[in-house]
Structures are given as C-alpha cells and as structure tokens.
Design a protein around this motif. Sequence first.
Motif, PDB file in Angstrom:
ATOM      1  N   ASP A 196      21.266 -21.343   2.147  1.00 61.55           N
ATOM      2  CA  ASP A 196      22.061 -20.310   1.480  1.00 61.55           C
ATOM      3  C   ASP A 196      21.772 -20.345  -0.017  1.00 61.55           C
ATOM      4  O   ASP A 196      22.169 -21.276  -0.718  1.00 61.55           O
ATOM      5  CB  ASP A 196      23.548 -20.548   1.736  1.00 61.55           C
ATOM      6  N   LYS A 233      20.408 -16.762   4.841  1.00 58.81           N
ATOM      7  CA  LYS A 233      19.758 -18.070   4.880  1.00 58.81           C
ATOM      8  C   LYS A 233      18.248 -17.855   4.849  1.00 58.81           C
ATOM      9  O   LYS A 233      17.693 -17.223   5.743  1.00 58.81           O
ATOM     10  CB  LYS A 233      20.180 -18.850   6.127  1.00 58.81           C
ATOM     11  N   ASP A 263      22.075 -25.442   3.375  1.00 59.15           N
ATOM     12  CA  ASP A 263      21.382 -25.039   4.596  1.00 59.15           C
ATOM     13  C   ASP A 263      20.711 -23.672   4.455  1.00 59.15           C
ATOM     14  O   ASP A 263      20.850 -22.797   5.304  1.00 59.15           O
ATOM     15  CB  ASP A 263      22.361 -25.024   5.769  1.00 59.15           C
ATOM     16  N   TRP A 300      19.651 -24.658  -2.129  1.00 58.42           N
ATOM     17  CA  TRP A 300      19.059 -24.280  -0.838  1.00 58.42           C
ATOM     18  C   TRP A 300      19.128 -25.440   0.143  1.00 58.42           C
ATOM     19  O   TRP A 300      19.465 -25.261   1.322  1.00 58.42           O
ATOM     20  CB  TRP A 300      17.604 -23.863  -1.064  1.00 58.42           C
TER      21      TRP A 300
END
Length: 333
Positions: A70, A197, A68, A64
């Motif tokens: 994801d 995200k 960024d 994570w």
Amino acid sequence: MLSISLTPSFIFMIAGFLLSLYTCVSNDVIQTLGTYLSANREKPFWILWIFSGSVLILTFALGWYLNDGDMAFGRLARIPQPETFYWWHLLPPLILIFLTKKGIPVSTTFLILSVFSTNQVIGLMLAKSFVGYLLAFIVSIIIYFIIARPVEKVFLYSRNKKISKGWHIAKWVATAYLWSQWLMQDAANLFVYLPRKLPLPEMILSVFAFTLLLGIVCYRKGGEVQEIVQLKTNTQDVRSATIIDIIYATILLYFQQANNIPMSTTWVFIGLLAGREIAMYNRLRFETQKKVYKHVLKDFLKTVFGLVISIITVFTINHFDEIKATIYHYLNL
C-alpha cells in the motif's frame, strides 16, 4: 503486474497518475521543501535533489514493505479504485496545473480525491482540513508569540552574520522529518489512480518518476507557489526555516495518527504561516499592520478560491450526465 493492455481505461489511468504526480511536485511539494530551497538557494541543485530524493525513496520503500504494497499509507482505505477510468478523470490534475502556474495554492486533496470519493468522505476531508487550518493557525500564534522576541528577533537582526553549522545540520534533519511526514499524508493524492497494492516493479517505476520530477523542482529552486514562502518574514533564514519545518511536521504527524482520512496539507501550511505572521507582527512590529494582514488575507483568499474551483470541478464531473441532460432539456424547449 499491472495490465499492459492498452485499453482507453488503462491509458487514462496512467495519464492521470503522471499528471497528478506532476501537479503534486509543482504545487504541493513547495509547502514542504519551500523553506529548504529558500535556505539553501546558493547550493547546487543536485545536492538538494540527492538529499530530498533519498528521503522520498526511503519513505516509500519502507511504507510499501510495511503496508503490504500500500503506497498511500492507508489513506485510500475509504476510496476504492474505479473499475474504469474515463477522460474526465484527467480534468482535476489539468486544472491544477493551470492554477499552479498562476501561483494559486490549490488543495490537491480536494480536487483530485473528491472525484473518486463519496459525499460522506468529501465532507470528512473538508472538516479535517478546516480543523487542520485552525489548529495550525492557533498553535503557530501561541508558539511565535512566545519565541518572537527572544528567538526570532535575534535571527532577524543577525541574518547577515555567519550561522553555525549546527543550525544547518538541524535544518536538514528538520527537512527530512517534514518531507517524510508530508509524503505519508499526501501519498493518497498520487496513488489514487493506481491499484491499492502495487507489485514491486510498479512501485519502483512510480517512485522513479516522482524522483525525476523532484529534480526539476530542485533545479528551479521552487516555482510560482514559492512566492508564498518567500514573502513571509525571514523564512530564508536557516534557523527560522528549521522552526517552521518542525512545527509543520509535528502537526502533520498528529493528524496522521488521528485517523486515515485524507486532508489538505495546503490548508495546514497556510494556517501555520498566517499565525506566524500575525504573532511576529504583534511582538516585533516589523511591518505595517495593513501590509501584514493584507498578505495573510491574500493567502487565505487564494486558498478559498482554489477550494471553490475544486468544488465546482468535482460537482461538474460527478454530475456531468445530469447537467448535460438539463442543458439539452432547456435548449429543446
């Protein structure tokens, strides 16, 4: 933050994530932790849970941070999140739960991700997964043809003797290696329902839910699909299980570096075990030929059956309106 508006779409999204998470834990996790649970079946479940849960939390937290937000490690780059979720988005994980209870090793990737993917992406996933099966099968045959007599034969005939602590340490290290690689590869199956995200609070909640369900698997020491592991030659031996984990993890690492297309780790796992059994039989003659090939064929047919069910389910969902219109047309003739 995720929207907390309790719209039908939001409810289906969260329900889909939780169901997908449950199916992943009850089905796919055994591919990775199966030998670990078998080799440590006499240890308290909470020790196994703390170890595997720690690797899980560390892997997703680092992923994570480095990606960024994801959570899928780039595996969903070709699969955008749907703007609206519907009730039929819940069907794939529900069908997976049913098939898992029957001990059928269904590919979570095919059944869940295909519902959200284009035909091109589905074709790429199928191709990569079949290549994964063949590569695992061939690599496994070669490796075990070489080490069956000098290594595995020794393990097989000394399994009732005390195993050195070095092998136990190696097994735990190999499990961490494999578990982290599998999480990176199969994260797409879990987070396909969520935004690509995730903010920090949602990341923490999703990982917390995963860790809780993982505790159930550790408590049960596997599940129905665990039988596939237990029936294979000497897989409950810590030393043999360590070698299996290292080979499996390295193959997953190779495919992870190859490209960001999701693939079925189930097919890789079944291919590895099939190649191992065939090589072990040809070198050691520990079982009758009929019994060995029966187990290999049975596992393969189970996997193919799961694939067929996945394809039928995905086709029905993606063409539901056309199928309904066709049925109405013929009923009204």
